[in-house]
Design an enzyme around this catalytic site. Sequence first.
Site, PDB file in Angstrom:
ATOM      1  N   ASP A 283       0.868  -1.172   0.000  1.00 29.62           N
ATOM      2  CA  ASP A 283       0.000   0.000   0.000  1.00 29.62           C
ATOM      3  C   ASP A 283       0.915   1.235   0.000  1.00 29.62           C
ATOM      4  O   ASP A 283       2.144   1.127   0.145  1.00 29.62           O
ATOM      5  CB  ASP A 283      -0.962  -0.025   1.199  1.00 29.62           C
ATOM      6  CG  ASP A 283      -2.195   0.854   0.942  1.00 29.62           C
ATOM      7  OD1 ASP A 283      -2.160   1.677   0.012  1.00 29.62           O
ATOM      8  OD2 ASP A 283      -3.184   0.724   1.682  1.00 29.62           O
TER       9      ASP A 283
HETATM   10  C1  BGC Z   1      -5.086   3.167   0.364  1.00 25.81           C
HETATM   11  C2  BGC Z   1      -5.322   2.140  -0.721  1.00 25.81           C
HETATM   12  C3  BGC Z   1      -5.233   2.782  -2.085  1.00 25.81           C
HETATM   13  C4  BGC Z   1      -3.890   3.471  -2.214  1.00 25.81           C
HETATM   14  C5  BGC Z   1      -3.630   4.087  -3.570  1.00 25.81           C
HETATM   15  C6  BGC Z   1      -3.886   4.037   0.108  1.00 25.81           C
HETATM   16  O1  BGC Z   1      -3.848   5.123   0.964  1.00 25.81           O
HETATM   17  O2  BGC Z   1      -4.961   2.512   1.603  1.00 25.81           O
HETATM   18  O3  BGC Z   1      -6.558   1.515  -0.527  1.00 25.81           O
HETATM   19  O4  BGC Z   1      -5.420   1.820  -3.085  1.00 25.81           O
HETATM   20  O5  BGC Z   1      -3.809   4.475  -1.223  1.00 25.81           O
HETATM   21  O6  BGC Z   1      -4.361   5.217  -3.784  1.00 25.81           O
END
Ligand code: BGC
Length: 764
Positions: A283
């Site tokens: 993530d």
């Molecule tokens: C979130 C994810 C997301 C990623 C990309 C993160 O802050 O936890 O769910 O896919 O950002 O935007």
Amino acid sequence: MKKLLLLVTTTFIILSAYAQTNDTKMKIYIDALMQKMTIDEKIGQLNLPGSGDIVTGLASSSDIGKKIKEGKVGGLFNIKSVEKIRAVQKVAVEESRLKIPMIFGMDVIHGYETIFPIPLALSCTWDMKAIERSAQIAAQEASADGINWTFSPMVDVARDPRWGRIAEGNGEDAYLGSQIAKAMVHGYQGDDLSKNNTIMACVKHYAMYGAAEAGRDYNTTDMSRLRMYNEYLPPYKAAVEAGAGSMMASFNEVDGIPATANKFLMTDVLRKQWGFKGFVVTDYTGINEMVDHGLGNLQTVSAKALSAGIDMDMVGEGFLTTIKKSLAEKKVTLAAIELACRRILEAKYKLGLFDDPYKYCNEQRAKTEIFTDANRKEARSIAAQSFVLLKNQSLTLGGAGILPLKKSGTIALIGPLADNKENMPGTWAVAARFEKATSLLQGIKEVAGDKVKILFARGSNLDEDSVFEERAGMFGKSLRRDSRPAQQIIDEAVAVANQSDVIVAALGESAEMSGECSSRSNIEIPKAQQDLLNALLKTGKPLVLVLFTGRPLAIPKQNETVPAILNVWFGGSEAGYAIADVLFGAVNPSGKLSTTWPQNVGQVPIYYNHKNTGRPLEEGKWFSKFRSNYLDVSNEPVYPFGYGLSYSTFAYSNVKLSSNAIAANQNLTASVTVTNNSSINGKEVVQLYLRDMVGSITRPVKELKGFQKIDLKAGETKTVTFNITVNDLKFYNSDLKYIAEPGDFKIFIGGNSRDVKEASFKLL
Ligand code: BGC
């Protein structure tokens, strides 16, 4: 029979030979490519930087552009438009040494520009075809705009409504969550990932992100292996079995090790036990955050992540800046780097990017396939199915409920959420065009037509606290605070309400009160809106509460005092129309909750499939000394899992089993008669639960094992039959073996998890 068997076997042989030749072709292609790659280029593929602001025309000279030319970027995410994506892809395939195309990701979570209801709402449709279709349309639109990879589905089981991200998942149940996980993966990926209208799914957040302590985002998770395997892991596993191309590691730690460096999760479970063949991305800055978790400096944590089984590093550039050094110092192996690089190249191969890096960059498609009337029509219909009718009292004894409303007279539409487009799509709608969404006021006006007079008043701010309101209105979703004194805004609304025949109060949460980093310790309707609601109720006019929320709310008082409550979550770009469709009865509501709604935050976590304990409260009691309960609140939720009303009424009778004992190799059918004893055609979700009465470990009091959403015309009766196999009786025992234990079982069938009819059988 023999012929059929022969046909099936031959087809199987041909298909596996075809798959083999495809896999072999891919291997030969990637082997050859990797032979040409330097170690820096291999590490470059593992890098998924933040895309910054890619200005069209300047892509090549931007910071990112420079890195792409040097072969230091595997993909980019959350860039919108064919024009921009084509421009950066051009840099990769024309200006980098090996011309390796990039993968383009985006958070296409519940639709692209045509926005569907937030995932928690979608899960309340219990309609797998509709859910799959929503993902298919999202894929169609996203792929028409250059995207080939979505960071969805989010399949984290969540039992804590304080956690804002409960909005992004499918609720509290592993079985329902698993069915949805499969439907979403099929919806995005279709049968052929190399088509230009399908996109690769990324299952997230692996794993157990929904079990953050105290519902505080990014917080610690700690649970037994038994709970993991039985209650939290199944939806991720189901998504893997459905062929998901990628997974995303979660931010939280599990057993003292952040998921991003958790070898047990990333390699032992995901690769070895489940046979996952795709790639795993972290993530956002997941690797860097392990420095704050206290696992070492960036080089150490990057090495840990790679060695645990992570393939791609989102945003933080830990891999890019330290892995080569770690290789020289023998802290990571060349094999680990090559494996990760191979998996990412394989994903690009499967998407067909080596054949045509611009295959998703078709300007014509971008013009004609996004936010189309046809897609919006489907979104409107799916949104209407996701709403849950929580209450619908009649104003007269024995009369019909307040809803549906008649298309006549005067309606007072009141509330801070009534005339706001920006909040309709809900959280995580990255590609949404707010200006194209429909507010409830507009939707009601259009659907009601000129036979109904619609009056509007704001009635209150979202919350009395302006600082809170600002946080709850981020990303362009401000509710445009009214600076007048609260009482003055209420008085104005009451005056409007007094001129009406019926009040529709649009209250609840704003879109950004749920979602990432939007945890709440108080899960009630904000006080300012409760004051408004009380004032409106005092007018004595019939009142319908249209409740917006991204989580289960604690509304015991409103459940007592408000005659009709329609929970609409955040229904997407077409929600304004969809809500009006349900309010006026063009659509009969059929949504059922995928979470339990508590009486107060102190009951959390509260979920239907809990254990019995050694001191369960006696049935029908509110409190008993030395039993498992509270002094100040009963154990009951306000609304149980699976609950939801309809304008029709359904009666369940005649639960029958085909046998009262089965052997391990036998099946059993359970049937029930369901009658629509109203004068309105409707849909009902018939739910089947099981209880394993005696086990080698304690077993839940009920577990969902099947459901069917049926159409029942007014007055119609249908028999619904469920097939129960020994697989439905299995669970992970103390040795983590997936087994069914002989003994007594109960089955329960009903329209929610509480109001059920039961029968019993034995597994011999
Ligand atoms: C979130 C994810 C997301 C990623 C990309 C993160 O802050 O936890 O769910 O896919 O950002 O935007």
